[in-house]
Design a protein around this motif. Structure first.
Motif, PDB file in Angstrom:
ATOM      1  N   GLU A  44     -27.737   6.899 -46.291  1.00 22.40           N
ATOM      2  CA  GLU A  44     -28.589   6.765 -47.471  1.00 22.40           C
ATOM      3  C   GLU A  44     -29.983   7.327 -47.246  1.00 22.40           C
ATOM      4  N   ASN A  45     -30.442   7.345 -46.005  1.00 25.17           N
ATOM      5  CA  ASN A  45     -31.800   7.798 -45.718  1.00 25.17           C
ATOM      6  C   ASN A  45     -31.896   9.291 -45.419  1.00 25.17           C
ATOM      7  N   LEU A  46     -30.809   9.884 -44.966  1.00 25.48           N
ATOM      8  CA  LEU A  46     -30.869  11.282 -44.553  1.00 25.48           C
ATOM      9  C   LEU A  46     -31.334  12.247 -45.645  1.00 25.48           C
ATOM     10  N   PRO A  47     -30.976  12.039 -46.928  1.00 25.56           N
ATOM     11  CA  PRO A  47     -31.494  12.959 -47.948  1.00 25.56           C
ATOM     12  C   PRO A  47     -33.021  13.017 -47.962  1.00 25.56           C
ATOM     13  N   SER A 116     -39.043   7.267 -42.458  1.00 27.45           N
ATOM     14  CA  SER A 116     -40.427   6.854 -42.251  1.00 27.45           C
ATOM     15  C   SER A 116     -41.345   8.002 -41.857  1.00 27.45           C
ATOM     16  N   ALA A 117     -40.776   9.129 -41.416  1.00 27.10           N
ATOM     17  CA  ALA A 117     -41.581  10.266 -40.966  1.00 27.10           C
ATOM     18  C   ALA A 117     -41.565  11.383 -42.001  1.00 27.10           C
ATOM     19  N   SER A 148     -47.378   2.229 -43.101  1.00 29.75           N
ATOM     20  CA  SER A 148     -46.999   1.304 -44.166  1.00 29.75           C
ATOM     21  C   SER A 148     -45.898   0.370 -43.692  1.00 29.75           C
ATOM     22  N   ASP A 149     -45.579   0.433 -42.397  1.00 33.15           N
ATOM     23  CA  ASP A 149     -44.369  -0.235 -41.920  1.00 33.15           C
ATOM     24  C   ASP A 149     -44.581  -1.012 -40.632  1.00 33.15           C
ATOM     25  N   MET A 150     -45.761  -1.631 -40.458  1.00 32.74           N
ATOM     26  CA  MET A 150     -45.991  -2.444 -39.266  1.00 32.74           C
ATOM     27  C   MET A 150     -46.473  -3.827 -39.662  1.00 32.74           C
ATOM     28  N   THR A 151     -45.798  -4.836 -39.151  1.00 30.62           N
ATOM     29  CA  THR A 151     -46.225  -6.212 -39.376  1.00 30.62           C
ATOM     30  C   THR A 151     -47.445  -6.503 -38.502  1.00 30.62           C
ATOM     31  N   LEU A 224     -42.562   3.365 -45.056  1.00 28.71           N
ATOM     32  CA  LEU A 224     -41.564   2.301 -45.004  1.00 28.71           C
ATOM     33  C   LEU A 224     -40.163   2.877 -44.858  1.00 28.71           C
ATOM     34  N   ARG A 225     -39.338   2.201 -44.088  1.00 29.28           N
ATOM     35  CA  ARG A 225     -37.903   2.542 -44.067  1.00 29.28           C
ATOM     36  C   ARG A 225     -37.401   2.469 -45.506  1.00 29.28           C
TER      37      ARG A 225
END
Length: 272
Positions: A44-47, A116-117, A148-151, A224-225
């Protein structure tokens, strides 16, 4: 370096093809660039990942971690020339080592498969390398970077561990546990990677310093993922990173004597 990032323009002002790969109408690059993407169930993320990759790169090496979804089929549909390599073991470190061995380019870029990149940043990494750096290290906390993706706990852990590496190895890093990096292929002979998990980025950052390689930090934004959940566990993986730091520090015989400590040139964001 004999290979440089420079214009390759004809007398008529048009970009020549020759041995160069066009980046823009005014800029072309000679060294072939390989992009390594470790992926497990990321169909789902590769596109989103492939959409941002520049078309001038030499090859994409996708390391499949025994995916049970359509990761491989999606990758081949998106990038027909993609090289798919089956991962031998488990873990991100193992996947990256497998991908590095399969690369044929002079420059290797590491990109995560979660979206995320931003692949458009690759030109900044490559520019740093062809300008003289051995290792272009992405940083979310260098001036111009972000995340945008670090707690909060991950930010604190990264800061503490980064400070520890700087103190113990004479580095001046602003980020430690980030997987967006690029380097000349010859660096692999000097850093000899031998870990399997998420701590691989830390190991690379430590060993390039120990090897006396020239490092330049590249401001990067981590998004974000997009789909799915990360396998990263802050406490578990933080402890693995800490063990790597302590192990590398205790192996004093591997430390290369250098006439001066690694220092950050604040004007260029460069570690020399």
């Amino acid at each position: 370096m004999s290979s440089v990032l420079r214009p390759a323009v004809s007398d008529q002002g048009t970009l020549t093809q020759g041995p160069y790969r066009p980046i823009s109408s005014h800029l072309a690059i000679a060294p072939p660039v390989s992009v390594v993407i470790p992926a497990m169930n990321e169909a789902e993320n590769l596109p989103y990942v492939f959409k941002t990759l520049p078309d001038w790169i030499h090859e994409v090496v996708l390391v499949d971690g025994n995916s049970t979804d359509d990761t491989v089929d999606v990758a081949r549909a998106l990038w027909p020339q993609v090289r798919v390599v089956a991962q031998r073991g488990k873990g991100k470190g193992d996947a990256l080592i497998t991908g590095f061995e399969a690369c044929t380019g002079d420059i290797i870029v590491m990109v995560d498969a979660d979206g995320s990149a931003d692949g458009q940043e690759i030109v900044s990494y490559v520019s740093a390398l062809v300008s003289g750096a051995d290792f272009a290290k992405g940083s979310r906390f260098a001036n111009g970077g972000g995340t945008s993706d670090m707690t909060p706990i991950r930010k604190l852990g990264n800061r503490v561990l980064c400070g520890l590496v700087n103190a113990k190895f004479g580095a001046r890093y602003t980020d430690l546990c980030y997987g967006y990096n690029a380097f000349w292929r010859h660096c692999l002979d000097k850093i000899d990677l031998d870990c399997t998990g998420f701590e691989v980025e830390t190991l690379m950052n430590i060993r390039v310093v120990k090897a006396g390689l020239k490092v330049q930090e590249i401001p990067s934004h981590e998004y974000l993922r997009i789909h799915g959940a990360s396998n990263l566990r802050a406490v578990r993986d933080g402890l693995r990173v800490l063990r790597v730091i302590l192990r590398e520090r205790s192996n004093r015989r591997a430390l290369r004597r250098r006439p001066r400590a690694v220092a950050l040139d604040s004007g260029r964001g460069e570690l020399t």
